[in-house]
Design a protein around this motif. Structure first.
Motif, mmCIF file in Angstrom:
data_model
loop_
_atom_site.group_PDB
_atom_site.id
_atom_site.type_symbol
_atom_site.label_atom_id
_atom_site.label_comp_id
_atom_site.label_asym_id
_atom_site.label_seq_id
_atom_site.Cartn_x
_atom_site.Cartn_y
_atom_site.Cartn_z
ATOM 1 N N ASP A 59 0.831 -1.205 0.000
ATOM 2 C CA ASP A 59 0.000 0.000 0.000
ATOM 3 C C ASP A 59 0.870 1.262 0.000
ATOM 4 O O ASP A 59 0.580 2.229 -0.710
ATOM 5 C CB ASP A 59 -0.910 -0.013 1.221
ATOM 6 C CG ASP A 59 -1.927 1.110 1.209
ATOM 7 O OD1 ASP A 59 -2.516 1.363 0.139
ATOM 8 O OD2 ASP A 59 -2.131 1.737 2.264
ATOM 9 N N GLN A 60 1.945 1.248 0.775
ATOM 10 C CA GLN A 60 2.850 2.397 0.832
ATOM 11 C C GLN A 60 3.507 2.653 -0.524
ATOM 12 O O GLN A 60 3.632 3.804 -0.965
ATOM 13 C CB GLN A 60 3.924 2.154 1.896
ATOM 14 C CG GLN A 60 4.975 3.245 2.011
ATOM 15 C CD GLN A 60 4.444 4.520 2.636
ATOM 16 O OE1 GLN A 60 3.270 4.632 2.975
ATOM 17 N NE2 GLN A 60 5.316 5.504 2.776
ATOM 18 N N TYR A 61 3.913 1.582 -1.192
ATOM 19 C CA TYR A 61 4.524 1.728 -2.524
ATOM 20 C C TYR A 61 3.547 2.368 -3.499
ATOM 21 O O TYR A 61 3.888 3.318 -4.215
ATOM 22 C CB TYR A 61 4.967 0.358 -3.040
ATOM 23 C CG TYR A 61 5.473 0.404 -4.469
ATOM 24 C CD1 TYR A 61 6.759 0.850 -4.754
ATOM 25 C CD2 TYR A 61 4.653 0.037 -5.533
ATOM 26 C CE1 TYR A 61 7.218 0.926 -6.061
ATOM 27 C CE2 TYR A 61 5.095 0.109 -6.832
ATOM 28 C CZ TYR A 61 6.387 0.546 -7.098
ATOM 29 O OH TYR A 61 6.825 0.624 -8.392
ATOM 30 N N GLU A 62 2.322 1.872 -3.525
ATOM 31 C CA GLU A 62 1.345 2.396 -4.485
ATOM 32 C C GLU A 62 0.940 3.832 -4.149
ATOM 33 O O GLU A 62 0.590 4.614 -5.039
ATOM 34 C CB GLU A 62 0.130 1.474 -4.551
ATOM 35 C CG GLU A 62 0.463 0.089 -5.067
ATOM 36 C CD GLU A 62 -0.482 -0.381 -6.152
ATOM 37 O OE1 GLU A 62 -1.449 0.336 -6.457
ATOM 38 O OE2 GLU A 62 -0.246 -1.472 -6.703
ATOM 39 N N LYS A 67 -0.351 9.742 -8.877
ATOM 40 C CA LYS A 67 -0.274 11.194 -8.723
ATOM 41 C C LYS A 67 -1.542 11.815 -8.130
ATOM 42 O O LYS A 67 -1.500 12.933 -7.625
ATOM 43 C CB LYS A 67 0.003 11.841 -10.088
ATOM 44 C CG LYS A 67 1.360 11.476 -10.680
ATOM 45 C CD LYS A 67 1.556 12.164 -12.016
ATOM 46 C CE LYS A 67 2.915 11.823 -12.605
ATOM 47 N NZ LYS A 67 3.129 12.480 -13.928
ATOM 48 N N ASP A 68 -2.654 11.118 -8.197
ATOM 49 C CA ASP A 68 -3.925 11.713 -7.806
ATOM 50 C C ASP A 68 -4.467 11.178 -6.484
ATOM 51 O O ASP A 68 -5.675 11.196 -6.240
ATOM 52 C CB ASP A 68 -4.962 11.509 -8.902
ATOM 53 C CG ASP A 68 -5.163 10.030 -9.247
ATOM 54 O OD1 ASP A 68 -4.320 9.206 -8.845
ATOM 55 O OD2 ASP A 68 -6.159 9.710 -9.925
ATOM 56 N N ILE A 69 -3.573 10.715 -5.613
ATOM 57 C CA ILE A 69 -4.008 10.231 -4.304
ATOM 58 C C ILE A 69 -4.468 11.411 -3.450
ATOM 59 O O ILE A 69 -3.765 12.407 -3.320
ATOM 60 C CB ILE A 69 -2.861 9.483 -3.588
ATOM 61 C CG1 ILE A 69 -2.460 8.236 -4.376
ATOM 62 C CG2 ILE A 69 -3.254 9.110 -2.165
ATOM 63 C CD1 ILE A 69 -3.519 7.189 -4.467
ATOM 64 N N GLU A 70 -5.659 11.299 -2.870
ATOM 65 C CA GLU A 70 -6.165 12.349 -1.994
ATOM 66 C C GLU A 70 -5.412 12.331 -0.665
ATOM 67 O O GLU A 70 -4.957 11.284 -0.202
ATOM 68 C CB GLU A 70 -7.665 12.146 -1.729
ATOM 69 C CG GLU A 70 -8.533 12.214 -2.977
ATOM 70 C CD GLU A 70 -8.567 13.608 -3.581
ATOM 71 O OE1 GLU A 70 -8.331 14.579 -2.828
ATOM 72 O OE2 GLU A 70 -8.831 13.725 -4.793
ATOM 73 N N ARG A 78 -4.264 0.088 -6.128
ATOM 74 C CA ARG A 78 -5.192 0.083 -7.253
ATOM 75 C C ARG A 78 -4.931 -1.153 -8.099
ATOM 76 O O ARG A 78 -3.871 -1.279 -8.722
ATOM 77 C CB ARG A 78 -5.022 1.344 -8.106
ATOM 78 C CG ARG A 78 -5.429 2.614 -7.398
ATOM 79 C CD ARG A 78 -5.237 3.822 -8.291
ATOM 80 N NE ARG A 78 -5.616 5.045 -7.618
ATOM 81 C CZ ARG A 78 -5.456 6.257 -8.128
ATOM 82 N NH1 ARG A 78 -4.912 6.389 -9.338
ATOM 83 N NH2 ARG A 78 -5.815 7.329 -7.455
ATOM 84 N N ILE A 79 -5.881 -2.034 -8.128
ATOM 85 C CA ILE A 79 -5.771 -3.249 -8.935
ATOM 86 C C ILE A 79 -6.491 -2.990 -10.257
ATOM 87 O O ILE A 79 -7.659 -2.587 -10.258
ATOM 88 C CB ILE A 79 -6.370 -4.450 -8.191
ATOM 89 C CG1 ILE A 79 -5.603 -4.693 -6.886
ATOM 90 C CG2 ILE A 79 -6.353 -5.701 -9.081
ATOM 91 C CD1 ILE A 79 -6.199 -5.761 -5.989
#
Length: 322
Positions: A59-62, A67-70, A78-79
């Motif tokens: 989760d930390q890597y993703e 770029k659009d993580i709130e 995101r799968i």
């Protein structure tokens, strides 16, 4: 008639009361997000037996590559739809997903597999990993088959090691790379021209200090590289939990017993300032002693240098205020 100083004093009093409260609210919000994440990781561990720090590291890597993580987004994995739903399907019904050979699973008991639901996403990713087994080697194989990229696998594995060692994910402390109780100086040298080895730009900030000045890890991470480099002399590379590679060059030596794969934290001494480089192993003295400090960001596809100077200024203040 009221004193003319009444309203300015009242305004100042109001500001002083409000500001600390807002700062505390921001800190509380940040704590809450980290607490929510950790609770979900540990819940997923309970139902899948996959260690929470493996799940947290994915989760930390993703979180770093999208770029659009709130800012207040709890889970960031995101799968891809074709993997989640199965080719030709867009139903969240778990039976339909299974029929279309998707991997999406129901993690919260509502009989749906929703790729926007954090519990469903974590349970699905952990279930995917579980198919390969429970050991670190099994975890490595699962990551390779999912991401097909060596650096990604290595980064996630190292992040999992850090989370496991410190038994948490809220690891935001930082340190300045040179001991601040020694004499040193620096300015923004990122992007300057360099001539040795052909025209190129300077991918870092030079911090000038005396020979032997202690060099610190600025962050939580894992030693990824150690040894001689034609340009950097004796150097160390540390990959942190934010997909950033920290490069320390021109060292006069390493901290005793420092080795590749070692976990470090902010403030750990990793070496000392020198003037090595620009020649074969052992070359020294071709320039004044200094630490070259560089930062490189990985987005899951490529890696590039960016200016460390603003971060150094911030970390310097943090180090001096401890």
């Amino acid at each position: 008639m009221k004193n003319k100083t009444y309203y300015p004093v009242l305004l100042l009093f109001t500001i002083l009361c409000i500001l600390p409260a807002s700062v505390l609210a921001d800190e509380k919000k940040e704590e809450t997000i980290y607490d929510q994440r950790l609770a979900l990781y540990k819940k997923t561990e309970t139902i899948t037996e996959i260690p929470w720090y493996f799940i947290a590291a994915v989760d930390q890597y993703e979180r770093q590559i999208h770029k659009d993580i709130e800012e207040d987004q709890v889970i960031s994995i995101r799968i891809p739809d074709e993997i989640w739903y199965g080719a030709g399907n867009n139903s969240t019904d778990i039976n339909t997903i299974q029929l279309f050979q998707g991997i999406g699973k129901d993690g919260n008991g509502d009989h749906k597999a929703d790729p926007t639901n954090g519990e469903d996403v974590l349970y699905t990713m952990a279930s995917y990993i579980k198919k390969y087994g429970y050991t670190e080697e099994d975890f490595k194989i699962a990551l390779w088959n999912y991401y097909n990229r060596d650096l990604t696998v290595q980064t996630i594995k190292n992040t999992a090691k850090v989370f496991k060692k410190f038994n948490g994910i809220h690891l935001t402390d930082r340190d300045f790379p040179v001991a601040t109780n020694y004499n040193y100086s620096y300015r923004n040298t990122w992007g300057d021209r360099r001539g040795f080895g052909g025209n190129r730009i300077h991918e870092g900030t030079d911090i000038f200090a005396d020979y032997g000045t202690p060099v610190h890890s600025t962050t939580y991470g894992v030693v990824e590289l150690k040894g001689w480099n034609l340009y950097g002399g004796w150097r160390i590379g540390i990959r942190d939990i934010f997909n950033i590679y920290h490069y320390y060059a021109h060292l006069s030596g390493y901290e005793e017993e420092l080795k590749v794969g070692q976990i470090v934290k902010p403030g750990d001494v990793i070496g000392s300032v020198g003037s090595t480089g620009y020649g074969p192993p052992g070359t020294s003295g071709k320039f004044p002693p200094h630490l070259h400090y560089g930062m490189y960001k990985d987005n899951g596809y490529s890696e590039w240098s960016f200016d460390p100077y603003p971060y150094l200024r911030k970390w310097e203040r943090m180090a001096k205020n401890k």
